[in-house]
Design an enzyme around this catalytic site. Structure first.
Site, PDB file in Angstrom:
ATOM      1  CE  LYS A   1      -4.383  -1.823   1.571  1.00 26.24           C
ATOM      2  NZ  LYS A   1      -5.481  -1.777   2.555  1.00 26.24           N
TER       3      LYS A   1
ATOM      4  NE  ARG B   1      -7.369  -8.674   0.650  1.00 23.05           N
ATOM      5  CZ  ARG B   1      -7.068  -7.913  -0.403  1.00 23.05           C
ATOM      6  NH1 ARG B   1      -6.131  -6.979  -0.281  1.00 23.05           N
ATOM      7  NH2 ARG B   1      -7.687  -8.081  -1.556  1.00 23.05           N
TER       8      ARG B   1
END
Length: 279
Positions: free
Chosen positions: A221, A255
């Site tokens: 991210k 995740r």
């Protein structure tokens, strides 16, 4: 496909790895490389070989600025992949907010609904209540993907995210859904600034008070790139570091895109923790 009336995540104390399978043309992390059904299935099986405990299949990008796709298009993308993977021992998750996609994915064989909208869309709660073998991950998001990063603000980020998740858990359990079928996700990068993300990561243990397995998705991210300057597809080292910090702070599931690297790092982490326990 694992059939269960309770949360199989409670069956082990080991942190679990959820591998990401994006069946989208506009994923921020892989540039749509796995958009075709064939490539997505190949990637999923590769992640299983690398040690993924869960596969998260998604047919709609939720990156900042993304726009929704139709139900029919999302079904076209994910259902063939789910059907191909349903015979695997690995748990299968569908990353969707659409009730009809949830319903068809359950028929196809998924074990977990992973909803960035925390089952707030009309009809989503009914799908979960009607299928008592399926788990659900409830994520916090301020706004919607198309605009969530337009100046997100909070008075107390940790408490507000906690209160939201607590309210969702209470509402869902009043419908007769067992609490042990739920997973929570504070939603890193979903309507949050870099500082907000740091505050949540540093205070993850606070969310364990909800007594619900905690999932964290930081892999590749922008918060990582903000620190290292690396593009999304070259953030493997910082992604692994973030996963280890998350687990150390209370996450039960991470995740990730880079399963093998995360698996190796967590294996060593767990060995050290086990040695400490023996002492």
């Amino acid at each position: 496909m694992m059939q269960s009336q309770s949360n199989p995540i409670h069956a082990t104390r080991q942190p679990l790895i959820m591998g990401v399978v994006n069946v989208t043309p506009d994923s921020f992390s892989d540039g749509g490389f796995f958009f075709s059904t064939e490539n997505a299935i190949k990637q999923a099986r590769k992640l299983i070989e690398e040690g993924a405990d869960i596969l998260d299949v998604g047919g709609e990008s939720t990156r900042p600025g993304s726009l929704p796709v139709s139900v029919d298009e999302e079904l076209r993308r994910v259902i063939p992949v789910i059907e191909a993977l349903a015979g695997e021992k690995t748990l299968i998750s569908v990353d969707t907010s659409k009730p009809e996609v949830m319903r068809q994915a359950i028929i196809a064989g998924v074990d977990i609904i992973n909803d960035v909208n925390a089952l707030r869309n009309s009809g989503a709660l009914a799908v979960l209540a009607e299928n008592d073998r399926v788990l659900a991950c409830l994520m916090h998001m301020q706004g919607c993907p198309a605009s969530m990063q337009n100046n997100p603000t909070y008075h107390n980020i940790v408490q507000e995210v906690y209160d939201f998740l607590e309210e969702r858990i209470q509402l869902i359990t009043t419908l007769g859904v067992a609490r042990d079928r739920l997973i929570i996700d504070p939603g890193f990068g979903f309507g949050k600034t870099l500082q907000h993300n740091f505050e949540i990561l540093n205070n993850l243990e606070y969310f364990t008070r909800l007594q619900t397995p905690l999932m964290v998705g930081i892999s590749r991210k922008s918060m990582l790139g903000a620190v290292t300057g690396n593009p999304a597809n070259r953030r493997i080292h910082e992604s692994v570091a973030a996963a280890l910090i998350a687990v150390n702070n209370g996450a039960r599931i991470v995740r990730v895109h880079d399963v093998k690297a995360t698996k190796d790092a967590l294996s060593f982490y767990c060995a050290v923790q086990k040695n400490n326990d023996i002492k």
